[in-house]
Motif scaffolding. Sequence first.
Motif, short mmCIF file in Angstrom:
data_model
loop_
_atom_site.label_atom_id
_atom_site.label_comp_id
_atom_site.label_asym_id
_atom_site.label_seq_id
_atom_site.Cartn_x
_atom_site.Cartn_y
_atom_site.Cartn_z
N SER A 9 0.90 -1.23 -0.07
CA SER A 9 -0.04 -0.23 0.24
C SER A 9 0.25 1.18 0.30
O SER A 9 1.68 2.11 0.74
CB SER A 9 -0.89 0.27 1.09
OG SER A 9 -2.05 0.79 1.38
N THR A 39 -7.28 0.44 -0.77
CA THR A 39 -7.46 -0.64 -1.53
C THR A 39 -6.03 -1.44 -1.50
O THR A 39 -5.25 -0.17 -1.62
CB THR A 39 -7.83 -0.75 -2.55
OG1 THR A 39 -7.38 0.83 -3.44
CG2 THR A 39 -9.63 -0.46 -2.41
N PHE A 40 -5.87 -2.09 -1.97
CA PHE A 40 -4.33 -2.87 -1.87
C PHE A 40 -4.40 -3.70 -2.56
O PHE A 40 -4.69 -5.03 -2.81
CB PHE A 40 -3.57 -2.67 -0.53
CG PHE A 40 -4.37 -3.18 0.18
CD1 PHE A 40 -3.49 -4.49 0.78
CD2 PHE A 40 -4.93 -2.75 0.94
CE1 PHE A 40 -4.26 -5.04 1.42
CE2 PHE A 40 -5.52 -3.34 2.17
CZ PHE A 40 -5.37 -5.17 2.28
N PRO A 41 -3.17 -4.98 -3.37
CA PRO A 41 -3.15 -5.58 -3.75
C PRO A 41 -2.42 -6.90 -2.38
O PRO A 41 -1.42 -6.68 -1.97
CB PRO A 41 -2.03 -5.68 -4.70
CG PRO A 41 -1.36 -4.27 -4.16
CD PRO A 41 -2.33 -3.27 -3.92
N CYS A 55 -5.61 -11.05 -5.30
CA CYS A 55 -5.97 -9.83 -5.56
C CYS A 55 -6.59 -8.52 -4.99
O CYS A 55 -5.42 -7.96 -3.96
CB CYS A 55 -7.60 -10.73 -5.35
SG CYS A 55 -7.66 -10.42 -3.40
N THR A 56 -6.84 -7.65 -5.18
CA THR A 56 -7.77 -6.11 -4.53
C THR A 56 -7.97 -6.79 -4.05
O THR A 56 -9.03 -6.84 -3.96
CB THR A 56 -7.73 -5.66 -5.51
OG1 THR A 56 -6.66 -5.16 -6.82
CG2 THR A 56 -7.81 -4.14 -4.81
N CYS A 57 -7.58 -5.93 -1.91
CA CYS A 57 -8.91 -6.20 -1.30
C CYS A 57 -9.26 -4.39 -0.84
O CYS A 57 -8.22 -3.05 -1.16
CB CYS A 57 -7.90 -6.32 -0.29
SG CYS A 57 -8.23 -8.57 -0.52
N ARG A 58 -10.00 -4.53 -0.29
CA ARG A 58 -10.70 -3.48 0.42
C ARG A 58 -10.94 -2.84 2.20
O ARG A 58 -10.95 -3.91 2.40
CB ARG A 58 -11.85 -2.29 -0.22
CG ARG A 58 -12.32 -0.81 0.66
CD ARG A 58 -13.63 -0.81 -0.10
NE ARG A 58 -13.11 -0.63 -1.35
CZ ARG A 58 -14.18 -1.59 -2.22
NH1 ARG A 58 -14.67 -2.05 -2.15
NH2 ARG A 58 -13.57 -0.36 -3.48
N ASP A 81 -11.81 -7.91 -6.48
CA ASP A 81 -11.79 -8.37 -7.18
C ASP A 81 -11.19 -9.25 -7.42
O ASP A 81 -10.85 -10.15 -8.88
CB ASP A 81 -11.37 -7.58 -8.36
CG ASP A 81 -9.34 -7.30 -8.23
OD1 ASP A 81 -9.28 -8.69 -7.20
OD2 ASP A 81 -8.84 -6.88 -8.67
#
Length: 109
Positions: A9, A39-41, A55-58, A81
């Motif tokens: 992040s 959001t971050f991978p 994936c990407t998370c929030r 995603d």
Amino acid sequence: MVLEIRGKSYDKIFVGYAENISRSGIFFSAANPPAVGSTFPVEFVLPDNRTVVQCTCRVVWQHRYNTTGRPSVGVGVEFVDLDALKRTLIDQWVKRKVVTSRGALNARR
């Protein structure tokens, strides 16, 4: 269950340890996690040691606590995603884990 979570992040890499996972998100603890709304991978391997999840998370929520003399933050994130196949694999792993846990509980009685 302990999963090592690796995320990035804003040019900061962090490592956290997951305590709970579902098809929609994960709860983990980390010393310096991203802020709520970020959001971050993320990348982790399911406990089957075969399924790599990327994936990407929030970040949905955080809770600060101090259990071992060192501050830590519990973080709830949602998968943004994650593809349907990985969601299904997570579901299957969780169902196997629940059945195994119930079997162990019944064996102790």
